[in-house]
Scaffold this motif. Sequence first.
Motif, PDB file in Angstrom:
ATOM      1  N   TRP A 151       0.830  -1.206   0.000  1.00  0.00           N
ATOM      2  CA  TRP A 151       0.000   0.000   0.000  1.00  0.00           C
ATOM      3  C   TRP A 151       0.867   1.259   0.000  1.00  0.00           C
ATOM      4  CZ3 TRP A 151      -4.413   1.803  -1.324  1.00  0.00           C
ATOM      5  CH2 TRP A 151      -5.551   0.995  -1.331  1.00  0.00           C
ATOM      6  N   PHE A 152       1.932   1.241   0.806  1.00  0.00           N
ATOM      7  CA  PHE A 152       2.817   2.404   0.858  1.00  0.00           C
ATOM      8  C   PHE A 152       3.375   2.704  -0.531  1.00  0.00           C
ATOM      9  CE2 PHE A 152       6.541   4.928   1.554  1.00  0.00           C
ATOM     10  CZ  PHE A 152       6.299   5.652   2.712  1.00  0.00           C
ATOM     11  N   GLN A 153       3.869   1.675  -1.192  1.00  0.00           N
ATOM     12  CA  GLN A 153       4.464   1.878  -2.511  1.00  0.00           C
ATOM     13  C   GLN A 153       3.422   2.254  -3.558  1.00  0.00           C
ATOM     14  OE1 GLN A 153       6.786  -1.614  -3.403  1.00  0.00           O
ATOM     15  NE2 GLN A 153       8.463  -0.992  -2.060  1.00  0.00           N
ATOM     16  N   ALA A 154       2.203   1.726  -3.409  1.00  0.00           N
ATOM     17  CA  ALA A 154       1.147   2.081  -4.359  1.00  0.00           C
ATOM     18  C   ALA A 154       0.889   3.586  -4.330  1.00  0.00           C
ATOM     19  CB  ALA A 154      -0.134   1.316  -4.040  1.00  0.00           C
TER      20      ALA A 154
ATOM     21  N   SER B 280       2.488   6.537  -7.113  1.00  0.00           N
ATOM     22  CA  SER B 280       1.444   7.301  -7.789  1.00  0.00           C
ATOM     23  C   SER B 280       1.456   8.777  -7.415  1.00  0.00           C
ATOM     24  CB  SER B 280       0.068   6.705  -7.460  1.00  0.00           C
ATOM     25  OG  SER B 280      -0.974   7.483  -7.997  1.00  0.00           O
ATOM     26  N   ARG B 281       1.681   9.051  -6.105  1.00  0.00           N
ATOM     27  CA  ARG B 281       1.541  10.423  -5.612  1.00  0.00           C
ATOM     28  C   ARG B 281       2.792  10.974  -4.942  1.00  0.00           C
ATOM     29  NH1 ARG B 281      -3.777  12.077  -4.861  1.00  0.00           N
ATOM     30  NH2 ARG B 281      -2.775  14.006  -4.177  1.00  0.00           N
ATOM     31  N   GLY B 282       3.793  10.140  -4.716  1.00  0.00           N
ATOM     32  CA  GLY B 282       5.016  10.626  -4.106  1.00  0.00           C
ATOM     33  C   GLY B 282       5.157  10.236  -2.645  1.00  0.00           C
ATOM     34  N   MET B 283       6.378  10.394  -2.130  1.00  0.00           N
ATOM     35  CA  MET B 283       6.709   9.972  -0.774  1.00  0.00           C
ATOM     36  C   MET B 283       5.907  10.721   0.286  1.00  0.00           C
ATOM     37  SD  MET B 283       8.463   8.115   1.351  1.00  0.00           S
ATOM     38  CE  MET B 283       9.819   7.372   0.435  1.00  0.00           C
TER      39      MET B 283
ATOM     40  N   ARG C 102       2.058  10.454   4.670  1.00  0.00           N
ATOM     41  CA  ARG C 102       0.865  11.037   5.290  1.00  0.00           C
ATOM     42  C   ARG C 102      -0.220   9.974   5.471  1.00  0.00           C
ATOM     43  NH1 ARG C 102      -3.476  13.560   2.910  1.00  0.00           N
ATOM     44  NH2 ARG C 102      -2.440  13.509   0.879  1.00  0.00           N
ATOM     45  N   CYS C 103      -0.446   9.176   4.440  1.00  0.00           N
ATOM     46  CA  CYS C 103      -1.446   8.110   4.541  1.00  0.00           C
ATOM     47  C   CYS C 103      -1.015   7.049   5.551  1.00  0.00           C
ATOM     48  CB  CYS C 103      -1.673   7.468   3.171  1.00  0.00           C
ATOM     49  SG  CYS C 103      -2.515   8.535   1.981  1.00  0.00           S
ATOM     50  N   ASN C 104       0.266   6.734   5.552  1.00  0.00           N
ATOM     51  CA  ASN C 104       0.790   5.734   6.479  1.00  0.00           C
ATOM     52  C   ASN C 104       0.581   6.168   7.930  1.00  0.00           C
ATOM     53  OD1 ASN C 104       2.447   3.351   7.197  1.00  0.00           O
ATOM     54  ND2 ASN C 104       3.954   4.874   7.822  1.00  0.00           N
ATOM     55  N   ASP C 105       0.925   7.411   8.223  1.00  0.00           N
ATOM     56  CA  ASP C 105       0.780   7.909   9.591  1.00  0.00           C
ATOM     57  C   ASP C 105      -0.687   7.907  10.022  1.00  0.00           C
ATOM     58  OD1 ASP C 105       3.451   8.306   9.184  1.00  0.00           O
ATOM     59  OD2 ASP C 105       3.406  10.489   9.379  1.00  0.00           O
ATOM     60  N   SER C 106      -1.567   8.311   9.117  1.00  0.00           N
ATOM     61  CA  SER C 106      -2.994   8.337   9.438  1.00  0.00           C
ATOM     62  C   SER C 106      -3.541   6.927   9.639  1.00  0.00           C
ATOM     63  CB  SER C 106      -3.776   9.043   8.326  1.00  0.00           C
ATOM     64  OG  SER C 106      -3.388  10.400   8.221  1.00  0.00           O
TER      65      SER C 106
ATOM     66  N   PRO D 100      13.058   7.002   7.449  1.00  0.00           N
ATOM     67  CA  PRO D 100      12.663   7.945   8.511  1.00  0.00           C
ATOM     68  C   PRO D 100      11.226   7.690   8.986  1.00  0.00           C
ATOM     69  CG  PRO D 100      12.560   9.024   6.376  1.00  0.00           C
ATOM     70  CD  PRO D 100      13.136   7.657   6.126  1.00  0.00           C
ATOM     71  N   CYS D 101      11.091   6.807   9.955  1.00  0.00           N
ATOM     72  CA  CYS D 101       9.766   6.350  10.380  1.00  0.00           C
ATOM     73  C   CYS D 101       9.249   7.048  11.637  1.00  0.00           C
ATOM     74  CB  CYS D 101       9.785   4.838  10.611  1.00  0.00           C
ATOM     75  SG  CYS D 101      11.056   4.285  11.773  1.00  0.00           S
TER      76      CYS D 101
END
Length: 252
Positions: free
Chosen positions: A110-113, A117-120, A125-129, A204-205
């Motif tokens: 999911w992160f790579q998808a 598509s939209r950048g790091m 942002r999606c990952n943190d949420s 950087p997590c």
Amino acid sequence: MPDAHPADRIDDLSKEDLLKLIPDFMHRILVHYALWFTEVRHQMGMPQALAMLDSAFKKSLAIQMKRLGETLGFKVVDGLPAVLAGLDKTALLDLIDAMAKNWLANDGIWFQAVEFSRGMNDAKRCNDSCWAHFSPFEAWNIKRLLGLGEMPGLTGLARALNFRVYARLNTQSTFFEDDHTLVFRMNVCRVQAARASKGLADYPCKSAGLVEYAYFARGIDSRIATECIGCPPDAHPADWFCAWRFKITNPA
């Protein structure tokens, strides 16, 4: 362009196409189930959503296992395929570890998808949420599993950390600095170790970790406050990748 599937009904599909449709149906079921939970949480709040999820999951699992067992011809014992009950402890742990690896793979996919598509920035942002929602859910699940009660304190948190999905993937440790302070260290991180083996810098997590650990700790006991000792891109010693300090803010 001709239709990929000229059939007008599912019954008209070829065997090969029916085989493709089965995982597609499974995918729809999973997404629909998750969307139900998401919408109930949105409209009624997390506590109500979790209470309803408890009931929905038990009923859903029983219905789906029974129906699949009848259709595919496998025996169901205590709501699960009998083949699972026939496995020894080592095999069951291997299965749990495989599931944990699949969970992590899905997270990365999911992160790579999003990243590709939209950048790091959008991916992070999606990952943190996502962690803001998953951590309380995982904490709730573990509290039920262990019967921890409403406010199990730092002792409960120390136990709960050992039952996260990540606990089957990474090497971690905990210790008490004093009666009101617990320290958690991620000694070996599967993701960071893989990057290091390729000569890459730490991912950087920290932004995700600040959400992940704080929300998990509060999900175990609302009195627990979380402090980051260090997490990439912070510098860290060789014996841990990230470390977190937990304290009871209002000890009884």
